[in-house]
Write an enzyme that holds these catalytic residues in place. Structure first.
Site, PDB file in Angstrom:
ATOM      1  N   HIS A 232      -7.540  -5.171  -2.233  1.00 28.20           N
ATOM      2  CA  HIS A 232      -6.313  -4.560  -1.738  1.00 28.20           C
ATOM      3  C   HIS A 232      -5.510  -5.497  -0.833  1.00 28.20           C
ATOM      4  O   HIS A 232      -4.288  -5.456  -0.821  1.00 28.20           O
ATOM      5  CB  HIS A 232      -6.678  -3.279  -0.975  1.00 28.20           C
ATOM      6  CG  HIS A 232      -5.521  -2.399  -0.654  1.00 28.20           C
ATOM      7  ND1 HIS A 232      -4.710  -1.836  -1.621  1.00 28.20           N
ATOM      8  CD2 HIS A 232      -5.033  -1.955   0.545  1.00 28.20           C
ATOM      9  CE1 HIS A 232      -3.780  -1.107  -1.046  1.00 28.20           C
ATOM     10  NE2 HIS A 232      -3.952  -1.160   0.265  1.00 28.20           N
TER      11      HIS A 232
ATOM     12  N   SER B  61       0.853  -1.187   0.000  1.00 30.11           N
ATOM     13  CA  SER B  61       0.000   0.000   0.000  1.00 30.11           C
ATOM     14  C   SER B  61       0.890   1.239   0.000  1.00 30.11           C
ATOM     15  O   SER B  61       1.642   1.447  -0.949  1.00 30.11           O
ATOM     16  CB  SER B  61      -0.973  -0.041   1.168  1.00 30.11           C
ATOM     17  OG  SER B  61      -2.018   0.885   0.984  1.00 30.11           O
TER      18      SER B  61
ATOM     19  N   ASP C  11      -8.895  -4.350  -6.798  1.00 30.94           N
ATOM     20  CA  ASP C  11      -8.583  -3.417  -5.718  1.00 30.94           C
ATOM     21  C   ASP C  11      -9.420  -2.150  -5.885  1.00 30.94           C
ATOM     22  O   ASP C  11      -9.280  -1.433  -6.878  1.00 30.94           O
ATOM     23  CB  ASP C  11      -7.086  -3.079  -5.754  1.00 30.94           C
ATOM     24  CG  ASP C  11      -6.597  -2.395  -4.494  1.00 30.94           C
ATOM     25  OD1 ASP C  11      -7.408  -1.724  -3.834  1.00 30.94           O
ATOM     26  OD2 ASP C  11      -5.400  -2.517  -4.187  1.00 30.94           O
TER      27      ASP C  11
END
Length: 745
Positions: free
Chosen positions: A718, A606, A686
């Protein structure tokens, strides 16, 4: 000779110790049951204090959650209900909206994924499942689950009982409904204008993802009214996600407000639960100081609704109350030249409103007079207060950081001031947090330490009574893999700020220099280097056994420190944290023995994925290879509230050109700087960091003639959840680091 004999003895002892440690495989790390055991989720003390309820992974499959409870007075935990008991073999159904809501809460399991106590008498719990609503009643005959007789159609979302437990509300098809919990009662529709772009009572994307607000309506204490948010997404741009699966591609249109674009218009209303009549809680909307985001909402004990709201730049947070027949009254406001952090600290007390502020330079608790707004400082902790837990007869209970943010402890102090005292059970090098019953007499304490997964206990304040709550024990071999971190003294790139870092030496028994893998996040709002349980601990142990040293690092800009530290990202991503990362890596060989500075790799996810890619797109990088999972590559593609909080608006106001803060953080524009191995990883479904981020960097790298590795996960969001997918990802990373950090050395 004595020195030689001592060295030989030490070497033999090390070899013997290594021989006794069982081999840890990636298959075991991702297998069921987890090494950490089946950890409970969403643990709560029931309103009357008789039970502790929680979600527990199934014995058959830890990716399926069941609803459990344990008597607060002691006794064995009992399973109340499982999804399999209710669905009769039919596969659980989730709409795309429900999947997105679970993703916002980082819930990847199936089964019963959320619940609440219904009423204050500890007799019933409420939960949604597969589009329907269920009540579990606790009686002498044991738990009895009942499916509520509601019309089929759109799923019933976010059900919540009124405080008296006699009525519940829920959202269906974008509208709010109420239902009396009596035989033969039919639901009553409170709103009628719900549509594809307009909805009532649910948190919009920005609130759930960036402001930690997972709900959109609140019952008044007398159960006669609801404070409900109306979300109009008509002006929010549509982003079409191609959810690429192995056998199909599903096009999903998502209202996603990218930086600089229009947000959903969120307005607040008080709605009469009997008649449906409503009045708007008007907020200022125009200009720089207008209300852009509603961060929190609720009711005071006297029946007055309140809202916490942000300006768009999030440099001002205001608490406003709305007494009927009077103009809105701003009770207090927080301002910050960088940004104001969202928080949950608002509790009514006999001495005023308990509130938190960073005005002193680190978060502390204070008391605010509701009428005048006058502030009285309360806590004086040497490090930042994390949050308030509760207020009761013995004072205020709160959690606060220690050991430069590496630990967290619980404290209690009088509302009249004085010195805060640790809640019994305090110890060095641990992480404690708590929830409480309504009277703040019992604390549901969660404690963990490095290598020790979270455990629950119920503590009675002032009585010394402690009840350990049952939970699955971790795998007995977990202790064999646990190595106490070596806490490093590293300095930030400014030459003065201490950085938190842990080092774990290689455990393969081989002499000489070893490669190192660095784990870092680097982004605001989180910290990873602490004495609590770390979910990456088994992976770190695996790398140690395979001849890698491992370093974890928190750079400036991350959480649980003072204001100066946490505001390092102001108007810049890919700047301070990159400088700190490079400085720390270059200090490492001088701090610990056996590090090969030419074979240091990086792994990030991330924001950490952005940091990993950014670190390799730099002519001065100290890294030999990096893995970037779900990286943000163009911050103009990321959402409004998060990105604008730190970088401002993407277009410079005067010229309309791209703002410098976005230009400097753009990764595709740096593609020509790639000179080392880079593995990009992304899930095609995602909805947080859209797959487009990786595609843009891929295109730029190809245009620049750069070679790189790419791994995509069809249909994954994600978190790339699922045991098979996670095992494959770990194997891919393992092979990548083996190839680039070990081969040829």
């Amino acid at each position: 000779m004595k020195l030689l004999l001592s060295l030989l003895a030490a070497a033999c002892a090390t070899s013997a110790a290594l021989a006794q440690v069982p081999v840890l495989s990636l298959e075991r790390i991702t297998a069921d049951p987890p090494l950490a055991g089946r950890l409970p989720r969403q643990a709560e003390v029931s309103p009357g204090g008789r039970w502790v309820s929680f979600l527990r992974p199934s014995q058959a499959d830890s990716e399926v959650l069941e609803l459990w409870a344990q008597p607060a007075a002691g006794g064995e935990p009992r399973k109340l209900v499982a999804a399999a008991d209710l669905l009769g073999g039919v596969e659980q159904k989730l709409s795309e909206a429900e999947k997105m809501a679970l993703e916002r809460q980082r819930i990847s399991q199936r089964g019963i994924t959320g619940y609440q106590w219904c009423g204050s008498d500890d007799s019933a719990l409420l939960f949604p499942l597969s589009g329907d609503l269920y009540v579990v009643r606790l009686g002498a005959a044991g738990p009895q689950a009942q499916k509520l007789a509601l019309d089929a159609g759109a799923p019933k979302q976010d059900p919540r009982c009124a405080p008296d437990g006699k009525t519940l509300a829920y959202v269906q098809g974008g509208n709010l409904f109420v239902l009396a919990l009596t035989a033969g009662a039919r639901p009553r529709q409170l709103t009628t204008d719900g549509s594809e772009t307009l909805g009532w009572g649910l948190a919009e994307f920005i609130a759930a993802e960036e402001l930690s607000r997972q709900r959109g309506y609140w019952w008044s204490r007398d159960g006669k009214s609801l404070l409900a948010l109306r979300v109009d997404e008509a002006g929010v741009a549509i982003k079409t996600r191609a959810q690429i699966f192995a056998d199909r591609t599903t096009m999903t249109a998502q209202r996603y407000p990218a930086a600089g674009e229009a947000n959903a218009l969120v307005t607040a209303f008080v709605i009469d639960a009997a008649s449906g009549q409503r009045r708007e809680l008007a907020l200022p909307r125009s200009g720089k100081d207008g209300a852009e985001y509603i961060a929190r909402a609720g009711w005071f004990a006297d029946g007055t609704p309140w809202l916490q709201w942000f300006t768009r730049d999030q440099k001002r947070l205001v608490l406003t109350e709305f007494q009927a027949g009077s103009a809105p009254h701003n009770i207090t406001a927080e301002s910050d030249a960088a940004w104001v952090e969202v928080h949950d600290d608002l509790i009514e007390t006999p001495r005023g409103l308990l509130w938190s502020s960073e005005a002193s330079g680190r978060r502390q608790l204070l008391l605010v007079d509701r009428a005048s707004g006058a502030r009285t400082p309360l806590t004086q902790q040497p490090e930042a207060v994390a949050h308030a837990v509760c207020v009761g007869e013995r004072g205020v209970v709160f959690a606060a950081a220690g050991d430069l943010g590496k630990s967290q402890e619980l404290f209690v102090m009088s509302l009249g001031g004085g010195k805060a005292q640790p809640v019994p059970g305090a110890a060095p090098r641990q992480w404690r947090d708590a929830k409480a019953d309504s009277a703040c007499g019992r604390l549901l304490v969660t404690r963990s330490a490095w290598g020790q997964p979270p455990q629950l206990e119920l503590r009675s304040l002032g009585q010394g009574t402690v009840i350990a709550l049952a939970g699955d024990a971790p795998d007995p071999q977990l202790k064999s893999y646990t190595n106490t971190p070596q806490s490093l003294e590293l300095t930030a790139a400014d030459g003065r700020t201490p950085l938190n870092a842990f080092f774990f030496p290689a455990q393969d028994g081989r002499e000489g220099l070893h490669p190192v893998i660095v784990l870092a996040y680097g982004g605001p709002g989180a910290s990873t280097v602490n004495w609590g349980w770390g979910r990456d601990m088994p992976l770190i142990a695996y790398w140690q056994q395979h001849g890698y040293g491992v370093m974890t690092l928190d750079t400036r800009g991350m959480a649980h420190r003072d204001r100066e530290f946490t505001r390092a990202h102001q108007a810049a991503f890919g700047n301070v944290e990159v400088a700190d990362l490079f400085a720390a890596v270059r200090q490492l060989p001088g701090r610990v023995p056996g590090v090969d500075p030419s074979r240091i790799g990086f792994f990030g996810w991330s924001y950490g994925g952005f940091l990993a890619a950014r670190a390799m797109l730099d002519a001065d990088t100290p890294f030999a290879a990096a893995v970037a999972v779900a990286p943000v590559t163009d911050w103009a593609l990321y959402d409004t509230a998060y990105t604008e909080r730190y970088l401002g608006l993407p277009d410079a106001a005067a010229s309309g050109a791209r703002a410098a803060s976005y230009v400097s953080a753009n990764l595709p524009s740096r593609a020509a700087l790639l000179a080392g191995p880079l593995l990009l990883v992304h899930g095609t479904a995602d909805d947080n960091v859209l797959f487009e981020h990786t595609l843009r960097l891929v295109e730029a790298l190809q245009t620049a003639g750069k070679t790189f590795d790419l791994q995509i996960y069809p249909g994954k969001a994600h978190g790339i959840a699922g045991r098979a997918s996670r095992l494959h990802l770990y194997r891919t990373m393992d092979a990548f680091f083996e190839r680039h950090l070990k081969t040829g050395h």
